[in-house]
Design a protein around this motif. Structure first.
Motif, PDB file in Angstrom:
ATOM      1  N   HIS A 104       0.775  -1.234   0.000  1.00  0.00           N
ATOM      2  CA  HIS A 104       0.000   0.000   0.000  1.00  0.00           C
ATOM      3  C   HIS A 104       0.811   1.291   0.000  1.00  0.00           C
ATOM      4  CE1 HIS A 104       0.672  -1.092   4.201  1.00  0.00           C
ATOM      5  NE2 HIS A 104       0.674   0.201   4.442  1.00  0.00           N
ATOM      6  N   ALA A 105       2.055   1.257   0.405  1.00  0.00           N
ATOM      7  CA  ALA A 105       2.861   2.478   0.469  1.00  0.00           C
ATOM      8  C   ALA A 105       3.667   2.720  -0.803  1.00  0.00           C
ATOM      9  CB  ALA A 105       3.797   2.428   1.677  1.00  0.00           C
ATOM     10  N   THR A 106       3.674   1.776  -1.733  1.00  0.00           N
ATOM     11  CA  THR A 106       4.485   1.932  -2.942  1.00  0.00           C
ATOM     12  C   THR A 106       3.808   2.852  -3.951  1.00  0.00           C
ATOM     13  OG1 THR A 106       3.487   0.025  -4.042  1.00  0.00           O
ATOM     14  CG2 THR A 106       5.427  -0.410  -2.658  1.00  0.00           C
ATOM     15  N   PRO A 107       4.579   3.520  -4.798  1.00  0.00           N
ATOM     16  CA  PRO A 107       3.978   4.414  -5.805  1.00  0.00           C
ATOM     17  C   PRO A 107       2.928   3.738  -6.699  1.00  0.00           C
ATOM     18  CG  PRO A 107       6.302   4.903  -5.609  1.00  0.00           C
ATOM     19  CD  PRO A 107       6.043   3.667  -4.778  1.00  0.00           C
ATOM     20  N   PRO A 108       3.136   2.514  -7.192  1.00  0.00           N
ATOM     21  CA  PRO A 108       2.101   1.916  -8.056  1.00  0.00           C
ATOM     22  C   PRO A 108       0.762   1.696  -7.362  1.00  0.00           C
ATOM     23  CG  PRO A 108       4.170   0.742  -8.305  1.00  0.00           C
ATOM     24  CD  PRO A 108       4.335   1.676  -7.140  1.00  0.00           C
ATOM     25  N   ALA A 109       0.733   1.700  -6.034  1.00  0.00           N
ATOM     26  CA  ALA A 109      -0.519   1.477  -5.305  1.00  0.00           C
ATOM     27  C   ALA A 109      -1.256   2.770  -4.982  1.00  0.00           C
ATOM     28  CB  ALA A 109      -0.224   0.718  -4.007  1.00  0.00           C
TER      29      ALA A 109
ATOM     30  N   LEU B  87       2.613   9.681 -18.312  1.00  0.00           N
ATOM     31  CA  LEU B  87       1.751  10.396 -17.368  1.00  0.00           C
ATOM     32  C   LEU B  87       2.217  10.293 -15.908  1.00  0.00           C
ATOM     33  CD1 LEU B  87      -1.709   9.418 -18.863  1.00  0.00           C
ATOM     34  CD2 LEU B  87      -0.513  11.606 -19.061  1.00  0.00           C
ATOM     35  N   ARG B  88       3.365   9.650 -15.694  1.00  0.00           N
ATOM     36  CA  ARG B  88       3.894   9.433 -14.345  1.00  0.00           C
ATOM     37  C   ARG B  88       2.884   8.690 -13.472  1.00  0.00           C
ATOM     38  NH1 ARG B  88       3.951  14.850 -13.371  1.00  0.00           N
ATOM     39  NH2 ARG B  88       3.818  14.407 -11.159  1.00  0.00           N
ATOM     40  N   ALA B  89       2.280   7.661 -14.048  1.00  0.00           N
ATOM     41  CA  ALA B  89       1.252   6.887 -13.344  1.00  0.00           C
ATOM     42  C   ALA B  89       1.448   5.394 -13.593  1.00  0.00           C
ATOM     43  CB  ALA B  89      -0.131   7.337 -13.797  1.00  0.00           C
ATOM     44  N   ALA B  90       2.655   4.908 -13.362  1.00  0.00           N
ATOM     45  CA  ALA B  90       2.944   3.494 -13.608  1.00  0.00           C
ATOM     46  C   ALA B  90       2.159   2.607 -12.645  1.00  0.00           C
ATOM     47  CB  ALA B  90       4.436   3.228 -13.455  1.00  0.00           C
ATOM     48  N   HIS B  91       1.452   1.654 -13.214  1.00  0.00           N
ATOM     49  CA  HIS B  91       0.659   0.702 -12.431  1.00  0.00           C
ATOM     50  C   HIS B  91       0.657  -0.602 -13.220  1.00  0.00           C
ATOM     51  CE1 HIS B  91      -2.296  -0.603  -9.543  1.00  0.00           C
ATOM     52  NE2 HIS B  91      -3.111  -0.962 -10.520  1.00  0.00           N
TER      53      HIS B  91
ATOM     54  N   PRO C 244      -3.481   6.229  -5.428  1.00  0.00           N
ATOM     55  CA  PRO C 244      -4.680   6.502  -6.234  1.00  0.00           C
ATOM     56  C   PRO C 244      -4.394   7.049  -7.634  1.00  0.00           C
ATOM     57  CG  PRO C 244      -5.041   7.213  -3.996  1.00  0.00           C
ATOM     58  CD  PRO C 244      -3.601   6.806  -4.078  1.00  0.00           C
ATOM     59  N   ARG C 245      -3.472   7.976  -7.751  1.00  0.00           N
ATOM     60  CA  ARG C 245      -3.140   8.539  -9.071  1.00  0.00           C
ATOM     61  C   ARG C 245      -2.745   7.430 -10.036  1.00  0.00           C
ATOM     62  NH1 ARG C 245      -0.605  13.085 -11.554  1.00  0.00           N
ATOM     63  NH2 ARG C 245       0.797  12.376 -13.190  1.00  0.00           N
ATOM     64  N   ASN C 246      -1.853   6.554  -9.588  1.00  0.00           N
ATOM     65  CA  ASN C 246      -1.357   5.485 -10.446  1.00  0.00           C
ATOM     66  C   ASN C 246      -2.439   4.459 -10.755  1.00  0.00           C
ATOM     67  OD1 ASN C 246       0.868   6.834  -9.065  1.00  0.00           O
ATOM     68  ND2 ASN C 246       2.160   5.388 -10.128  1.00  0.00           N
ATOM     69  N   VAL C 247      -3.247   4.137  -9.758  1.00  0.00           N
ATOM     70  CA  VAL C 247      -4.294   3.132  -9.943  1.00  0.00           C
ATOM     71  C   VAL C 247      -5.328   3.618 -10.958  1.00  0.00           C
ATOM     72  CG1 VAL C 247      -6.198   1.911  -8.809  1.00  0.00           C
ATOM     73  CG2 VAL C 247      -3.984   2.103  -7.657  1.00  0.00           C
ATOM     74  N   VAL C 248      -5.918   4.762 -10.695  1.00  0.00           N
ATOM     75  CA  VAL C 248      -7.014   5.255 -11.539  1.00  0.00           C
ATOM     76  C   VAL C 248      -6.500   5.682 -12.907  1.00  0.00           C
ATOM     77  CG1 VAL C 248      -8.846   6.978 -11.748  1.00  0.00           C
ATOM     78  CG2 VAL C 248      -8.387   5.904  -9.528  1.00  0.00           C
ATOM     79  N   LEU C 249      -5.472   6.501 -12.939  1.00  0.00           N
ATOM     80  CA  LEU C 249      -4.953   6.983 -14.216  1.00  0.00           C
ATOM     81  C   LEU C 249      -4.343   5.844 -15.034  1.00  0.00           C
ATOM     82  CD1 LEU C 249      -4.874   9.681 -15.639  1.00  0.00           C
ATOM     83  CD2 LEU C 249      -2.659  10.128 -14.572  1.00  0.00           C
ATOM     84  N   GLY C 250      -3.667   4.924 -14.359  1.00  0.00           N
ATOM     85  CA  GLY C 250      -3.080   3.783 -15.058  1.00  0.00           C
ATOM     86  C   GLY C 250      -4.127   2.938 -15.763  1.00  0.00           C
ATOM     87  N   HIS C 251      -5.206   2.614 -15.056  1.00  0.00           N
ATOM     88  CA  HIS C 251      -6.270   1.819 -15.683  1.00  0.00           C
ATOM     89  C   HIS C 251      -6.978   2.602 -16.793  1.00  0.00           C
ATOM     90  CE1 HIS C 251      -6.100  -1.913 -13.483  1.00  0.00           C
ATOM     91  NE2 HIS C 251      -6.098  -1.264 -12.331  1.00  0.00           N
ATOM     92  N   LEU C 252      -7.215   3.888 -16.567  1.00  0.00           N
ATOM     93  CA  LEU C 252      -7.931   4.667 -17.589  1.00  0.00           C
ATOM     94  C   LEU C 252      -7.123   4.819 -18.869  1.00  0.00           C
ATOM     95  CD1 LEU C 252      -9.842   7.430 -15.616  1.00  0.00           C
ATOM     96  CD2 LEU C 252     -10.739   5.401 -16.748  1.00  0.00           C
TER      97      LEU C 252
END
Length: 177
Positions: free
Chosen positions: A72-77, A121-125, A79-87
């Motif tokens: 949960h503390a890692t960058p890929p987890a 987008l700096r949102a690696a997930h 919100p920005r990465n989760v939502v933007l990555g999937h979108l």
């Protein structure tokens, strides 16, 4: 005469070569808590997948659930990465289907392009790379695809946030945007 200096390089033994450098195993209570929280998240996702007839979409979101609970503390987890990555991955998958139809090679290229889009987008997930692939492989209305991944990713982030409020050790998120 002086003696030659000893070789400072330690000798590698078979035992030291095979010793695990993996982190220590979490305590049983942490494992149990992570298991239950992930199962609840996955049940919510299965419900969304069943209602929208897009059960394959559950797979990348399941990987997201694991990241939110266990890392949960890692960058890929975050919100920005989760939502933007999937979108971004959904959009890339849909564009690839529109241009090239539903084929395995299209899914592979879409996943690769999704990685590039997320990094831009700096949102690696990582799970979102699979999102692009499954959007190509499972025929579904474009709006349905976008909504399933938007609702699914926001729902997972929301559950992670609630769990983080209830269990201080699981402080989530580290940052929102």
């Amino acid at each position: 005469m002086t003696k030659p200096a000893a070789d400072p390089t330690p000798v590698e033994t078979t035992a030291s070569r095979w010793r695990s450098k993996a982190p220590a195993q979490p305590k049983p209570a942490v494992i149990a808590r992570a298991t239950v929280i992930t199962a609840v998240m996955l049940l919510l996702l299965v419900g969304i997948g069943s209602v929208t007839n897009s059960v394959l979409f559950t797979a990348p979101l399941a990987a997201t659930a694991m990241l939110l609970v266990a890392m949960h503390a890692t960058p890929p987890a975050q919100p920005r990465n989760v939502v933007l990555g999937h979108l971004v991955s959904v959009v890339i998958g849909l564009l690839m289907v529109t241009a090239f139809d539903h084929h395995l090679w299209v899914a592979a290229v879409a996943a690769g392009l999704a990685v590039g889009g997320m990094l831009t987008l700096r949102a690696a997930h990582a799970p979102a790379a699979a999102t692009a692939a499954v959007v190509v492989l499972q025929p579904v209305a474009p709006l349905t695809a976008v909504l399933v991944f938007l609702i699914g990713s926001v729902l997972l982030v929301a559950v992670g946030w609630v769990v983080g409020k209830l269990i201080p050790a699981l402080r989530y998120p580290t940052y929102w945007w």
